[in-house]
Design a protein around this motif. Structure first.
Motif, PDB file in Angstrom:
ATOM      1  N   GLY A 105       8.999   7.823   8.900  1.00 52.71           N
ATOM      2  CA  GLY A 105       7.767   7.135   9.068  1.00 52.71           C
ATOM      3  C   GLY A 105       6.388   8.139   9.396  1.00 52.71           C
ATOM      4  N   LYS A 106       5.169   7.513   9.557  1.00 53.30           N
ATOM      5  CA  LYS A 106       4.215   8.533   9.630  1.00 53.30           C
ATOM      6  C   LYS A 106       4.019   9.087  10.798  1.00 53.30           C
ATOM      7  CE  LYS A 106       1.131   5.050   7.076  1.00 53.30           C
ATOM      8  NZ  LYS A 106       2.088   4.103   6.653  1.00 53.30           N
ATOM      9  N   THR A 107       4.736   9.065  11.822  1.00 55.84           N
ATOM     10  CA  THR A 107       4.853   9.932  12.807  1.00 55.84           C
ATOM     11  C   THR A 107       6.028  10.848  13.155  1.00 55.84           C
ATOM     12  OG1 THR A 107       5.707   7.973  14.337  1.00 55.84           O
ATOM     13  CG2 THR A 107       3.241   8.314  14.349  1.00 55.84           C
ATOM     14  N   GLY A 108       7.194  10.245  12.235  1.00 51.39           N
ATOM     15  CA  GLY A 108       8.199  11.409  12.311  1.00 51.39           C
ATOM     16  C   GLY A 108       9.439  10.519  11.855  1.00 51.39           C
ATOM     17  N   THR A 109      10.545  11.362  12.212  1.00 50.49           N
ATOM     18  CA  THR A 109      11.777  10.774  11.729  1.00 50.49           C
ATOM     19  C   THR A 109      12.903  10.049  12.664  1.00 50.49           C
ATOM     20  OG1 THR A 109      11.865  12.151   9.599  1.00 50.49           O
ATOM     21  CG2 THR A 109      14.341  11.345  10.222  1.00 50.49           C
ATOM     22  N   ILE A 110      13.472   8.928  12.506  1.00 48.17           N
ATOM     23  CA  ILE A 110      14.203   8.323  13.372  1.00 48.17           C
ATOM     24  C   ILE A 110      15.704   8.797  12.897  1.00 48.17           C
ATOM     25  CG2 ILE A 110      15.312   6.236  14.717  1.00 48.17           C
ATOM     26  CD1 ILE A 110      12.402   5.045  14.289  1.00 48.17           C
ATOM     27  N   PHE A 111      16.394   9.575  13.896  1.00 49.57           N
ATOM     28  CA  PHE A 111      17.925   9.667  13.611  1.00 49.57           C
ATOM     29  C   PHE A 111      18.710   8.896  14.499  1.00 49.57           C
ATOM     30  CE2 PHE A 111      15.538  13.571  12.839  1.00 49.57           C
ATOM     31  CZ  PHE A 111      15.871  14.159  11.773  1.00 49.57           C
ATOM     32  N   ARG A 112      20.121   8.371  13.984  1.00 49.36           N
ATOM     33  CA  ARG A 112      21.140   8.071  14.839  1.00 49.36           C
ATOM     34  C   ARG A 112      21.704   9.405  15.583  1.00 49.36           C
ATOM     35  NH1 ARG A 112      25.215   4.929  11.742  1.00 49.36           N
ATOM     36  NH2 ARG A 112      26.305   7.058  11.403  1.00 49.36           N
ATOM     37  N   VAL A 124       0.758  -1.219  -0.014  1.00 51.25           N
ATOM     38  CA  VAL A 124       0.141  -0.017   0.014  1.00 51.25           C
ATOM     39  C   VAL A 124       0.892   1.309  -0.089  1.00 51.25           C
ATOM     40  CG1 VAL A 124      -1.818   1.235   1.258  1.00 51.25           C
ATOM     41  CG2 VAL A 124      -1.716  -1.186   1.301  1.00 51.25           C
ATOM     42  N   PRO A 125       0.571   2.060  -0.923  1.00 48.59           N
ATOM     43  CA  PRO A 125       1.648   3.306  -1.059  1.00 48.59           C
ATOM     44  C   PRO A 125       1.597   4.076   0.287  1.00 48.59           C
ATOM     45  CG  PRO A 125       0.371   3.138  -3.163  1.00 48.59           C
ATOM     46  CD  PRO A 125      -0.205   2.102  -2.317  1.00 48.59           C
ATOM     47  N   SER A 126       2.784   4.711   0.621  1.00 48.58           N
ATOM     48  CA  SER A 126       2.934   5.528   1.863  1.00 48.58           C
ATOM     49  C   SER A 126       3.421   6.607   1.361  1.00 48.58           C
ATOM     50  CB  SER A 126       3.528   4.592   2.902  1.00 48.58           C
ATOM     51  OG  SER A 126       3.498   5.504   4.099  1.00 48.58           O
ATOM     52  N   THR A 127       2.946   7.854   1.700  1.00 53.47           N
ATOM     53  CA  THR A 127       3.566   9.184   1.229  1.00 53.47           C
ATOM     54  C   THR A 127       3.716   9.973   2.483  1.00 53.47           C
ATOM     55  OG1 THR A 127       1.185  10.138   0.882  1.00 53.47           O
ATOM     56  CG2 THR A 127       2.341   8.906  -0.994  1.00 53.47           C
ATOM     57  N   VAL A 128       4.833  10.931   2.301  1.00 53.52           N
ATOM     58  CA  VAL A 128       5.065  11.808   3.289  1.00 53.52           C
ATOM     59  C   VAL A 128       5.308  13.167   2.791  1.00 53.52           C
ATOM     60  CG1 VAL A 128       6.888  12.751   5.225  1.00 53.52           C
ATOM     61  CG2 VAL A 128       6.511  10.143   4.940  1.00 53.52           C
ATOM     62  N   PRO A 129       4.366  13.967   3.164  1.00 47.73           N
ATOM     63  CA  PRO A 129       4.185  15.469   2.627  1.00 47.73           C
ATOM     64  C   PRO A 129       5.622  16.035   2.424  1.00 47.73           C
ATOM     65  CG  PRO A 129       2.399  15.147   4.128  1.00 47.73           C
ATOM     66  CD  PRO A 129       3.131  13.849   4.333  1.00 47.73           C
ATOM     67  N   GLU A 130       6.062  16.742   1.325  1.00 49.31           N
ATOM     68  CA  GLU A 130       7.114  17.391   1.360  1.00 49.31           C
ATOM     69  C   GLU A 130       7.613  18.134   2.514  1.00 49.31           C
ATOM     70  OE1 GLU A 130       7.767  19.167  -2.466  1.00 49.31           O
ATOM     71  OE2 GLU A 130       7.406  17.547  -3.562  1.00 49.31           O
ATOM     72  N   PRO A 159       6.122  18.027  12.992  1.00 49.43           N
ATOM     73  CA  PRO A 159       5.428  19.298  13.793  1.00 49.43           C
ATOM     74  C   PRO A 159       4.158  19.283  13.870  1.00 49.43           C
ATOM     75  CG  PRO A 159       7.413  19.808  12.334  1.00 49.43           C
ATOM     76  CD  PRO A 159       7.279  18.272  11.985  1.00 49.43           C
ATOM     77  N   ASP A 160       3.372  18.794  12.741  1.00 49.35           N
ATOM     78  CA  ASP A 160       1.928  19.040  12.553  1.00 49.35           C
ATOM     79  C   ASP A 160       1.356  18.104  13.575  1.00 49.35           C
ATOM     80  OD1 ASP A 160       3.002  17.219  10.705  1.00 49.35           O
ATOM     81  OD2 ASP A 160       1.013  16.833   9.905  1.00 49.35           O
ATOM     82  N   LEU A 161       1.817  17.077  14.380  1.00 49.20           N
ATOM     83  CA  LEU A 161       1.406  16.206  14.910  1.00 49.20           C
ATOM     84  C   LEU A 161       0.958  16.774  16.592  1.00 49.20           C
ATOM     85  CD1 LEU A 161       3.040  12.742  14.428  1.00 49.20           C
ATOM     86  CD2 LEU A 161       0.995  13.892  13.348  1.00 49.20           C
ATOM     87  N   SER A 206      -2.873  16.619  18.100  1.00 50.04           N
ATOM     88  CA  SER A 206      -3.499  16.707  16.772  1.00 50.04           C
ATOM     89  C   SER A 206      -3.017  15.445  16.090  1.00 50.04           C
ATOM     90  CB  SER A 206      -2.802  17.971  16.207  1.00 50.04           C
ATOM     91  OG  SER A 206      -3.068  19.034  16.800  1.00 50.04           O
ATOM     92  N   GLY A 207      -1.974  14.759  16.541  1.00 54.22           N
ATOM     93  CA  GLY A 207      -1.569  13.461  16.090  1.00 54.22           C
ATOM     94  C   GLY A 207      -2.154  12.131  16.629  1.00 54.22           C
ATOM     95  N   GLU A 208      -3.267  12.273  17.481  1.00 50.18           N
ATOM     96  CA  GLU A 208      -4.156  11.130  17.959  1.00 50.18           C
ATOM     97  C   GLU A 208      -4.407  10.297  16.896  1.00 50.18           C
ATOM     98  OE1 GLU A 208      -7.382  10.161  21.190  1.00 50.18           O
ATOM     99  OE2 GLU A 208      -6.946  11.957  20.809  1.00 50.18           O
ATOM    100  N   GLN A 209      -5.075  11.001  15.592  1.00 48.26           N
ATOM    101  CA  GLN A 209      -5.591   9.953  14.542  1.00 48.26           C
ATOM    102  C   GLN A 209      -4.828   9.181  13.915  1.00 48.26           C
ATOM    103  OE1 GLN A 209      -5.085  13.219  14.498  1.00 48.26           O
ATOM    104  NE2 GLN A 209      -3.604  13.552  12.601  1.00 48.26           N
ATOM    105  N   ILE A 210      -3.285   9.251  14.244  1.00 48.51           N
ATOM    106  CA  ILE A 210      -2.418   8.336  13.586  1.00 48.51           C
ATOM    107  C   ILE A 210      -2.450   6.858  14.408  1.00 48.51           C
ATOM    108  CG2 ILE A 210       0.062   7.777  13.746  1.00 48.51           C
ATOM    109  CD1 ILE A 210      -0.432  10.137  11.862  1.00 48.51           C
TER     110      ILE A 210
END
Length: 416
Positions: A145-152, A115-121, A169-171, A298-302
């Motif tokens: 991912g859908k909730t953020g970026t994981i960094f080392r 299933v395609p997954s997109t992240v807004p630019e 940030p929008d979550l 605002s990120g609860e819908q995730i």
């Protein structure tokens, strides 16, 4: 003036919808809409566009994730040609109809089971490279991912490696939501288990650039290993693990879910990507506390039951129906993940979202032994019980699952 909605981002990318003058157009994933988008993060009746004589008006329909125009959340707004509408992970661009014979363009067909997954630019956190967040020096972006970026990242004074997750940030759109998220994460920090990725700390980082004022982050132990999706891809041409290895992973994640159940957590997004396999064979489940920490933001819908986010081929039938989720939904997702380990693919695959959701809710899975003959009969029975359509036919708790797994281990001379 007839107008056109072109899907530019999301599972339906390439489709277009004509809205004639004087007509209203319902946007959503429900059958009663004029679009029936395949994006699981879109509400059934997400929003309504009215093409009136004097204005084109977009109105949010109390959707769970909100309706956005050019990046701004709206309840009702007059649109102009060129505006970008975002609903869930889908973006639509408003345009004029250039001819009187505009047709709906069929959606592009994704690969089976994917299933395609997109992240807004605009969800780009690359500017954080080189930052010091709390005491963690951000070194490299590892996963989006859908909730953020994981960094080392590395602890400034010791050099210890950690995984640092920064939320989009929008979550968490305001300071109150940020504080609530961080407070909840800190309260949950003491919950530990060898098969859970350990939470180390969480906080808010003020930024000194013009694009964002602050971000939410949390640090986790660094796991030296790979996620199960990568394991599946690299395990031979068929992409299958031997059943004993899959059995040991099942036991370990069941133990992690037992701890979650004891503390009242539902993970809601157990997939091969959320399980890491260490080099010593230890399996660790990630993001257990994220759903709880995002409550009230605002990120609860995730992660909420009403919105079908996550890796769809691994979600329980009740989630496809937007029913209430409990630990039995997590057990189904564990079963789907183990099925993929045994066969190289999830229980159900399809060329479009509607077909996939129909299969998840109605079709029985093909027994994994049809693909890998060496699978133990008892273990196959456990996997198929995890994948039962009705929650009352599954294991009712992780402890009940573990009891059957331990019984299988005794009969087959396996270590648990």
């Amino acid at each position: 003036m007839d107008v056109l909605l072109n899907v530019t981002v999301g599972p339906d990318q390439g489709r277009s919808f004509v809205i004639p003058t004087g007509k209203q157009h319902l946007i959503g994933r429900g059958q009663e809409t004029d679009t029936q988008l395949c994006d699981p993060s879109v509400s059934r009746l997400h929003c309504k566009l009215s093409n009136e004589a004097k204005a084109i008006v977009l109105k949010d329909n109390q959707s769970a994730s909100g309706t956005f125009v050019n990046g701004q959340a709206i309840t009702e707004r007059i649109l102009r040609v060129g505006d970008i509408i975002r609903v869930g992970d889908t973006e639509l661009r408003l345009a004029l109809v250039n001819s009187g014979d505009e047709r709906t363009i069929p959606p592009k067909r994704p690969l089976a089971g994917i299933v395609p997954s997109t992240v807004p630019e605009k969800r780009d956190l690359s500017h954080l490279l080189g930052y010091t967040i709390h005491r963690y020096q951000v070194a490299k972006a590892m996963v989006k991912g859908k909730t953020g970026t994981i960094f080392r990242a590395h602890v400034a004074d010791s050099g210890q490696c950690v995984a640092l997750k920064v939320l989009w940030p929008d979550l968490t759109r305001d300071r109150t939501e940020m504080q609530r998220f961080v407070r909840t994460m800190k309260l949950l920090k003491p919950i530990q288990h060898p098969n859970l990725i350990q939470l180390l700390s969480a906080g808010i980082r003020e930024l000194d650039n013009k694009n964002s004022d602050a971000i939410c982050w949390y640090a986790m132990e660094w796991v030296d290993g790979e996620d199960l999706r990568s394991v599946i891809r690299r395990t031979g041409a068929a992409g299958m693990l031997d059943w004993q290895t899959a059995f040991r992973i099942t036991v370990q994640i069941a133990q992690a879910l037992e701890t979650a159940f004891d503390h009242g957590f539902v993970h809601r997004n157990i997939t091969p990507e959320n399980i890491l396999l260490c080099k010593d064979g230890t399996a660790k489940l990630g993001d257990l506390m994220l759903a709880k920490a995002l409550e009230g933001t605002s990120g609860e819908q995730i992660t909420r039951p009403g919105e079908l986010l996550g890796d769809v081929p691994f979600m329980a039938p009740e989630r496809a129906r937007s029913d209430v989720l409990d630990c039995r939904s997590d057990l189904y997702s564990l079963g789907a993940t183990v099925y993929a380990l045994l066969t190289g693919k999830p229980p159900f695959t399809a060329t479009n979202m509607a077909e996939l959701l129909e299969q998840i809710q109605r079709l029985p899975p093909v027994p994994p032994k049809n693909v890998q003959l060496a699978i133990n009969d008892q273990f196959q029975g456990i996997v198929l019980k995890l994948l039962a359509k009705h929650v009352e036919e599954r294991f009712q708790t992780p402890s009940e699952l573990l009891s059957d797994l331990r019984r299988l281990a005794r009969f087959n001379g396996l270590e648990v």
